[in-house]
Enzyme design. Structure first.
Site, PDB file in Angstrom:
ATOM      1  N   ASP A  82       0.834  -1.210   0.000  1.00 28.66           N
ATOM      2  CA  ASP A  82       0.000   0.000   0.000  1.00 28.66           C
ATOM      3  C   ASP A  82       0.861   1.249   0.000  1.00 28.66           C
ATOM      4  O   ASP A  82       2.035   1.216   0.394  1.00 28.66           O
ATOM      5  CB  ASP A  82      -0.949   0.011   1.204  1.00 28.66           C
ATOM      6  CG  ASP A  82      -0.221   0.140   2.543  1.00 28.66           C
ATOM      7  OD1 ASP A  82       0.779  -0.571   2.741  1.00 28.66           O
ATOM      8  OD2 ASP A  82      -0.644   0.973   3.372  1.00 28.66           O
ATOM      9  N   GLU A 177       0.055  -1.219   5.568  1.00 31.65           N
ATOM     10  CA  GLU A 177       1.068  -0.847   6.556  1.00 31.65           C
ATOM     11  C   GLU A 177       0.924   0.612   6.953  1.00 31.65           C
ATOM     12  O   GLU A 177       1.089   0.980   8.103  1.00 31.65           O
ATOM     13  CB  GLU A 177       2.473  -1.086   5.971  1.00 31.65           C
ATOM     14  CG  GLU A 177       3.602  -0.973   6.993  1.00 31.65           C
ATOM     15  CD  GLU A 177       4.158   0.434   7.178  1.00 31.65           C
ATOM     16  OE1 GLU A 177       4.951   0.634   8.107  1.00 31.65           O
ATOM     17  OE2 GLU A 177       3.802   1.346   6.412  1.00 31.65           O
TER      18      GLU A 177
END
Ligand SMILES: [Zn+2]
Length: 412
Positions: A82, A177
């Site tokens: 991400d 994350e």
């Protein structure tokens, strides 16, 4: 080392063009469906390079094995797919500046933006490198697609060269994350590694084993709502009480904008609501347990004091743990850190260990039983339009990954 730069550049630019931004307020897991696009691609690519046990879990993590050719600890390599929610990440157009000339870098889609070696001294050291940036209107997403590219390149190299002795390697690409939700409760068991590394650090040499300890606080203020024409002596405006709480907290000494090094902070991240009801969100950060607890206590005390000043309102403060300083566990067994330092020495890089003013997936993983220091990728100016990375730095990180594998096969 240069034989990896083309592959790394190719991988990073391909991965960066795929929007995989995470979203704090989404209840789903992964937080955004677009993350599956990159996760699925990585699953396919891992299968293509010959990794085994390739799996995409229902919690959005790609796992794979590079079977060992020699005994040794099972080592995990992790990166997150991400990108940060803080800046536009849609329509990333990566571009490569081959053989950087040392001058100021401008951006095709943002004429006012510039990246200069004077302002960013690390850039000044990268003359002759291939510099990758976005086009000016988005972040690049080298955080952490550089980590993904580095691990993929090292994995491809190891699988193509079975003559290089290696212990069993586990690879994991995680979602979310950036919003602190990268480590699913099942991940430690599914990863099944003795220890692991995230490739999610910055400048060449970074071997990090200390992160913030982090809590989140949510303050809710319920005032007394009444028609303002009839409000005298009755209305309690939640906005005023929220302002009082913010103004009472130590803005000059304990916020992100006035702290650095080993100092922690109280950061008001969001204030929403109206005269009837307000919510303030805080993140609390400190490197030490007692420092973190003191910051939570301070927010609670300020809330209690404002509550005492206005008994007709209702003020609640809820503090939730987010992650803990990985040093608490790693300092009891420095094996993975020492291995990383020896691997750095093997490739002629001086390791630098500075506390991370943030957390990584490794913070949670370490707490959950898999010690996971963080290693450099080269990424710079992350989470904004000036994000850049040197392909040659990524190549050094790839060499480090391979050196770790080699070091792990020799007795300490
Ligand atoms: Zn990252």
């Amino acid at each position: 080392m240069s034989h990896f730069t083309d592959e790394l550049t190719n991988r990073l630019t391909r991965y960066a063009a795929i929007d995989s931004q995470s979203e704090e307020d989404s209840p789903s897991s992964p937080s955004t469906a677009i993350q599956w696009d990159l996760l699925r691609l990585l699953k396919t690519e891992l299968e293509e390079i010959g990794a085994t046990d390739v799996q995409l879990t229902d919690y959005g993590t790609v796992l794979a094995t590079l079977p060992g050719t020699t005994p040794g600890p099972v080592i995990g390599f992790l990166a997150h797919v991400d990108t940060a929610p803080q800046f536009n990440a849609t329509g990333v157009k990566p571009r490569v500046i081959k053989g950087y000339n040392g001058g100021t870098i401008t951006f095709p889609d943002a004429p006012d933006l510039s990246l200069s070696p004077e302002e960013f001294p690390y850039l000044a050291t990268k003359q002759g490198h291939d510099i990758i940036t976005a086009s000016g209107t988005t972040l690049l997403g080298a955080d952490d697609k550089a980590g993904v590219a580095i691990i993929m390149t090292a994995a491809r190299h190891l699988l193509e060269n079975p003559g290089i002795a290696r212990p069993t390697i586990r690879v994991a690409f995680t979602p979310d994350e950036e919003i602190g939700r990268g480590v699913n409760s099942r991940l430690p068991k599914d990863l099944a590694a003795d220890f692991a590394y995230t490739f999610d650090g910055g400048a060449v040499g970074e071997v990090e084993y200390e992160s913030f300890s982090a809590d989140g606080a949510v303050v809710k203020i319920t005032g007394v709502s009444i028609h303002p024409g009839l409000a005298k002596g009755k209305m309690v405006n939640a906005i005023h009480l929220a302002s009082k709480i913010i103004a009472t907290l130590p803005q000059a000494t304990m916020t992100p904008e006035v702290t650095d090094d080993r100092e922690g902070f109280i950061h008001a991240t969001e204030m929403t609501g109206d005269a009837a009801e307000m919510t303030i969100k805080f993140i609390l950060r400190d490197f030490e347990r007692d420092g973190l607890a003191a910051k939570g206590a301070l927010v609670e005390q300020v809330c209690a004091a404002v509550q005492a000043s206005e008994p007709r309102a209702r003020i609640t403060c809820t503090i939730r743990p987010q992650y803990r300083n990985m040093r608490y566990w790693l300092e009891t067994d420095m094996t993975p850190v020492d291995l990383a330092r020896r691997a750095c020495a093997r490739i002629g890089v001086s390791p630098v260990s500075v506390p991370i003013r943030g957390g990584t997936d490794g913070s949670r993983l370490t707490e959950m039983g898999i010690p996971t220091p963080n290693l450099f990728t080269g990424m710079q100016n992350i989470h904004g339009p000036l994000e850049w990375i040197s392909a040659q730095d990524m190549a050094v990180a790839t060499e480090l990954c391979l050196a770790l594998v080699q070091e792990a096969t020799v007795a300490p």
